[in-house]
Design a protein around this motif. Structure first.
Motif, PDB file in Angstrom:
ATOM      1  N   ALA A  87     -10.054 -57.318  29.785  1.00 48.45           N
ATOM      2  CA  ALA A  87     -10.102 -58.674  30.349  1.00 48.45           C
ATOM      3  C   ALA A  87      -8.822 -59.424  30.011  1.00 48.45           C
ATOM      4  O   ALA A  87      -8.250 -60.133  30.864  1.00 48.45           O
ATOM      5  N   GLY A  88      -8.337 -59.286  28.777  1.00 52.73           N
ATOM      6  CA  GLY A  88      -7.099 -59.944  28.387  1.00 52.73           C
ATOM      7  C   GLY A  88      -5.906 -59.408  29.145  1.00 52.73           C
ATOM      8  O   GLY A  88      -5.009 -60.172  29.540  1.00 52.73           O
ATOM      9  N   ARG A  89      -5.861 -58.108  29.378  1.00 47.82           N
ATOM     10  CA  ARG A  89      -4.736 -57.523  30.111  1.00 47.82           C
ATOM     11  C   ARG A  89      -4.744 -57.962  31.571  1.00 47.82           C
ATOM     12  O   ARG A  89      -3.679 -58.183  32.162  1.00 47.82           O
ATOM     13  N   VAL A  90      -5.930 -58.061  32.133  1.00 46.91           N
ATOM     14  CA  VAL A  90      -6.008 -58.521  33.514  1.00 46.91           C
ATOM     15  C   VAL A  90      -5.578 -59.979  33.611  1.00 46.91           C
ATOM     16  O   VAL A  90      -4.856 -60.368  34.547  1.00 46.91           O
ATOM     17  N   ARG A  91      -6.001 -60.810  32.650  1.00 43.47           N
ATOM     18  CA  ARG A  91      -5.548 -62.206  32.647  1.00 43.47           C
ATOM     19  C   ARG A  91      -4.028 -62.285  32.580  1.00 43.47           C
ATOM     20  O   ARG A  91      -3.388 -63.063  33.289  1.00 43.47           O
ATOM     21  N   ALA A  92      -3.431 -61.470  31.702  1.00 46.85           N
ATOM     22  CA  ALA A  92      -1.974 -61.470  31.572  1.00 46.85           C
ATOM     23  C   ALA A  92      -1.306 -61.030  32.871  1.00 46.85           C
ATOM     24  O   ALA A  92      -0.278 -61.588  33.274  1.00 46.85           O
ATOM     25  N   LEU A  93      -1.899 -60.060  33.535  1.00 50.27           N
ATOM     26  CA  LEU A  93      -1.348 -59.592  34.805  1.00 50.27           C
ATOM     27  C   LEU A  93      -1.407 -60.687  35.862  1.00 50.27           C
ATOM     28  O   LEU A  93      -0.439 -60.920  36.599  1.00 50.27           O
ATOM     29  N   PRO A 128       3.644 -57.831  39.724  1.00 52.52           N
ATOM     30  CA  PRO A 128       2.958 -57.031  40.733  1.00 52.52           C
ATOM     31  C   PRO A 128       3.307 -57.455  42.150  1.00 52.52           C
ATOM     32  O   PRO A 128       3.485 -56.632  43.017  1.00 52.52           O
ATOM     33  N   GLY A 129       3.431 -58.743  42.398  1.00 49.93           N
ATOM     34  CA  GLY A 129       3.944 -59.222  43.687  1.00 49.93           C
ATOM     35  C   GLY A 129       2.941 -59.154  44.821  1.00 49.93           C
ATOM     36  O   GLY A 129       2.099 -58.271  44.900  1.00 49.93           O
ATOM     37  N   GLY A 130       3.066 -60.115  45.713  1.00 49.35           N
ATOM     38  CA  GLY A 130       2.367 -60.043  46.983  1.00 49.35           C
ATOM     39  C   GLY A 130       1.011 -60.697  47.061  1.00 49.35           C
ATOM     40  O   GLY A 130       0.483 -60.889  48.160  1.00 49.35           O
ATOM     41  N   LEU A 131       0.395 -61.071  45.968  1.00 48.45           N
ATOM     42  CA  LEU A 131      -0.919 -61.695  46.011  1.00 48.45           C
ATOM     43  C   LEU A 131      -0.781 -63.181  46.316  1.00 48.45           C
ATOM     44  O   LEU A 131       0.120 -63.844  45.828  1.00 48.45           O
ATOM     45  N   ALA A 183      -9.136 -52.578  36.087  1.00 45.68           N
ATOM     46  CA  ALA A 183      -8.641 -51.726  35.008  1.00 45.68           C
ATOM     47  C   ALA A 183      -7.465 -50.884  35.489  1.00 45.68           C
ATOM     48  O   ALA A 183      -6.464 -50.716  34.766  1.00 45.68           O
ATOM     49  N   TYR A 184      -7.557 -50.366  36.697  1.00 44.37           N
ATOM     50  CA  TYR A 184      -6.457 -49.569  37.229  1.00 44.37           C
ATOM     51  C   TYR A 184      -5.254 -50.440  37.550  1.00 44.37           C
ATOM     52  O   TYR A 184      -4.104 -50.001  37.420  1.00 44.37           O
ATOM     53  N   ALA A 185      -5.479 -51.675  37.956  1.00 38.97           N
ATOM     54  CA  ALA A 185      -4.346 -52.587  38.174  1.00 38.97           C
ATOM     55  C   ALA A 185      -3.562 -52.770  36.876  1.00 38.97           C
ATOM     56  O   ALA A 185      -2.322 -52.716  36.865  1.00 38.97           O
ATOM     57  N   ALA A 186      -4.284 -52.978  35.785  1.00 40.54           N
ATOM     58  CA  ALA A 186      -3.616 -53.146  34.485  1.00 40.54           C
ATOM     59  C   ALA A 186      -2.909 -51.862  34.067  1.00 40.54           C
ATOM     60  O   ALA A 186      -1.809 -51.896  33.488  1.00 40.54           O
ATOM     61  N   ARG A 187      -3.525 -50.727  34.340  1.00 41.13           N
ATOM     62  CA  ARG A 187      -2.908 -49.445  33.979  1.00 41.13           C
ATOM     63  C   ARG A 187      -1.637 -49.203  34.793  1.00 41.13           C
ATOM     64  O   ARG A 187      -0.617 -48.757  34.254  1.00 41.13           O
ATOM     65  N   TYR A 188      -1.676 -49.497  36.087  1.00 39.90           N
ATOM     66  CA  TYR A 188      -0.480 -49.320  36.914  1.00 39.90           C
ATOM     67  C   TYR A 188       0.647 -50.246  36.441  1.00 39.90           C
ATOM     68  O   TYR A 188       1.818 -49.875  36.471  1.00 39.90           O
ATOM     69  N   ASP A 240       1.081 -50.979  43.510  1.00 35.69           N
ATOM     70  CA  ASP A 240      -0.240 -50.527  43.065  1.00 35.69           C
ATOM     71  C   ASP A 240      -1.070 -51.593  42.360  1.00 35.69           C
ATOM     72  O   ASP A 240      -2.283 -51.699  42.621  1.00 35.69           O
ATOM     73  N   PRO A 241      -0.496 -52.405  41.448  1.00 37.45           N
ATOM     74  CA  PRO A 241      -1.353 -53.423  40.812  1.00 37.45           C
ATOM     75  C   PRO A 241      -1.971 -54.382  41.815  1.00 37.45           C
ATOM     76  O   PRO A 241      -3.179 -54.671  41.752  1.00 37.45           O
ATOM     77  N   ALA A 242      -1.170 -54.885  42.754  1.00 38.64           N
ATOM     78  CA  ALA A 242      -1.717 -55.810  43.752  1.00 38.64           C
ATOM     79  C   ALA A 242      -2.747 -55.123  44.631  1.00 38.64           C
ATOM     80  O   ALA A 242      -3.784 -55.717  44.979  1.00 38.64           O
ATOM     81  N   ALA A 243      -2.493 -53.862  45.002  1.00 32.56           N
ATOM     82  CA  ALA A 243      -3.446 -53.130  45.835  1.00 32.56           C
ATOM     83  C   ALA A 243      -4.781 -52.964  45.120  1.00 32.56           C
ATOM     84  O   ALA A 243      -5.860 -53.089  45.732  1.00 32.56           O
ATOM     85  N   GLU A 244      -4.746 -52.690  43.815  1.00 34.44           N
ATOM     86  CA  GLU A 244      -5.994 -52.524  43.072  1.00 34.44           C
ATOM     87  C   GLU A 244      -6.720 -53.863  42.913  1.00 34.44           C
ATOM     88  O   GLU A 244      -7.955 -53.907  42.944  1.00 34.44           O
ATOM     89  N   ILE A 245      -5.982 -54.941  42.743  1.00 38.95           N
ATOM     90  CA  ILE A 245      -6.628 -56.253  42.645  1.00 38.95           C
ATOM     91  C   ILE A 245      -7.319 -56.587  43.961  1.00 38.95           C
ATOM     92  O   ILE A 245      -8.456 -57.087  43.982  1.00 38.95           O
ATOM     93  N   ARG A 246      -6.681 -56.295  45.070  1.00 31.51           N
ATOM     94  CA  ARG A 246      -7.321 -56.535  46.366  1.00 31.51           C
ATOM     95  C   ARG A 246      -8.545 -55.646  46.544  1.00 31.51           C
ATOM     96  O   ARG A 246      -9.561 -56.071  47.106  1.00 31.51           O
TER      97      ARG A 246
END
Length: 310
Positions: free
Chosen positions: A139-145, A162-165, A272-277, A295-301
């Motif tokens: 959760a903390g890593r996703v917030r940071a992202l 990550p860009g694009g969101l 989780a995969y967004a943070a990993r990417y 990839d991070p933006a794609a996983e968030i979407r």
């Protein structure tokens, strides 16, 4: 690469498996390199990974201790963090057979059930050094992202954004935070998660499959492995996999709610995969980032789609 191959030749000789022919370069890319060595005792495989990958030898050893035959036999290893130069590396016996892309229902059920049984045995007992990616950490890593995406920390200059969101997408992604607590409430234990559990990482010669590629292994919620199969299986085969996964966890932890975990966790797995990417992007050379920049933006979407009402 010369240092890496020389290390492997020396390590194989040290375990009584001298190399008897030319090494085969199976695959090399920005996240790993895989090589095959003919030796006096059969083929051996060398895998090299960057420092942000899991210590596969330690993880494989943990699984081997509770589920013999589930994982390859490790011949020698050196984690990246203890090397003066070069990537982490692990030498393994060749696993005969083929990848299980066309796995039958029986093979799928066997692989899933054996993994869950091993994870239940390893609950709260991850080997030292395995990354902690339990709910609160993720959760903390996703917030940071998301902070990096919407500019909440301007000028920090760290890593690659990550860009694009859109602002609306960032806001909606922040709204998924409450699901981490709901997932904890499903009763699955923290354990060693494979991180990329799908038939392409299983290998079989007709018998029980051997599970490969633990580079993304971590301490976390095993629902990630239950959900990962849905990225590679469809229809009846996916139903078989999820039913086997849920049944195995109910047997291992009476009173848990694995089906609910699959529902609650679907968007969280993508986060989780967004943070990993993003971890990949922050850890590789700038010239290699093109392969993962979106990839991070794609996983968030994908997380937002998974959370949307049917």
């Amino acid at each position: 690469m010369r240092e890496l191959l020389a290390w492997a030749v020396g390590a194989l000789a040290g375990v009584g498996r001298p190399v008897t022919g030319a090494v085969e370069q199976v695959r090399t890319w920005n996240l790993s390199g895989v090589f095959r060595f003919p030796t006096a005792g059969g083929y051996a495989w060398l895998k090299a990974v960057p420092g942000f990958a899991a210590d596969e030898a330690a993880v494989i050893g943990a699984f081997a201790g509770v589920a013999p035959g589930l994982v390859p036999r490790v011949l020698a290893a050196a984690p990246g963090r203890v090397l003066a130069a070069g990537p982490g590396r692990v030498l393994m016996d060749e696993v005969p057979g083929r990848d299980c892309w066309e796995a039958s229902a029986e093979v799928i059920t066997g692989a899933v059930t054996r993994l869950v049984e091993a994870q239940a045995a390893l609950a709260h007992g991850a080997p030292a050094g395995v990354a902690d990616r339990r709910g609160s950490v993720l959760a903390g890593r996703v917030r940071a992202l998301l902070d990096r995406e919407d500019g909440a920390r301007p000028g920090d200059g760290a890593g690659v954004r990550p860009g694009g969101l859109s602002a609306r997408e960032v806001e909606r992604a922040r709204g998924l935070a409450g699901r981490w607590g709901a997932l904890d409430g499903c009763g699955l234990p923290g354990t060693v998660v494979h991180g990329d559990f799908h038939p392409g990482n299983w290998r079989s010669d007709g018998g029980a499959p051997v599970v490969l590629d633990f580079a993304d292994a971590h301490l976390g919620d095993p629902v990630l492995d239950g959900l990962r199969m849905g990225h590679f299986l469809t229809g009846r085969r996916l139903e078989v996999a999820r039913r086997a996964w849920a049944m195995a966890w109910r047997d291992a932890v009476p009173g848990c709610a694995p089906e609910r975990a699959l529902e609650v966790g679907a968007p969280l797995a993508h986060l989780a995969y967004a943070a990993r990417y993003q971890e990949f992007l922050d850890g590789i050379e700038p010239s290699e980032r093109v392969y993962h920049e979106g990839d991070p933006a794609a996983e968030i979407r994908a997380a937002l789609r998974a959370a949307a009402p049917a």
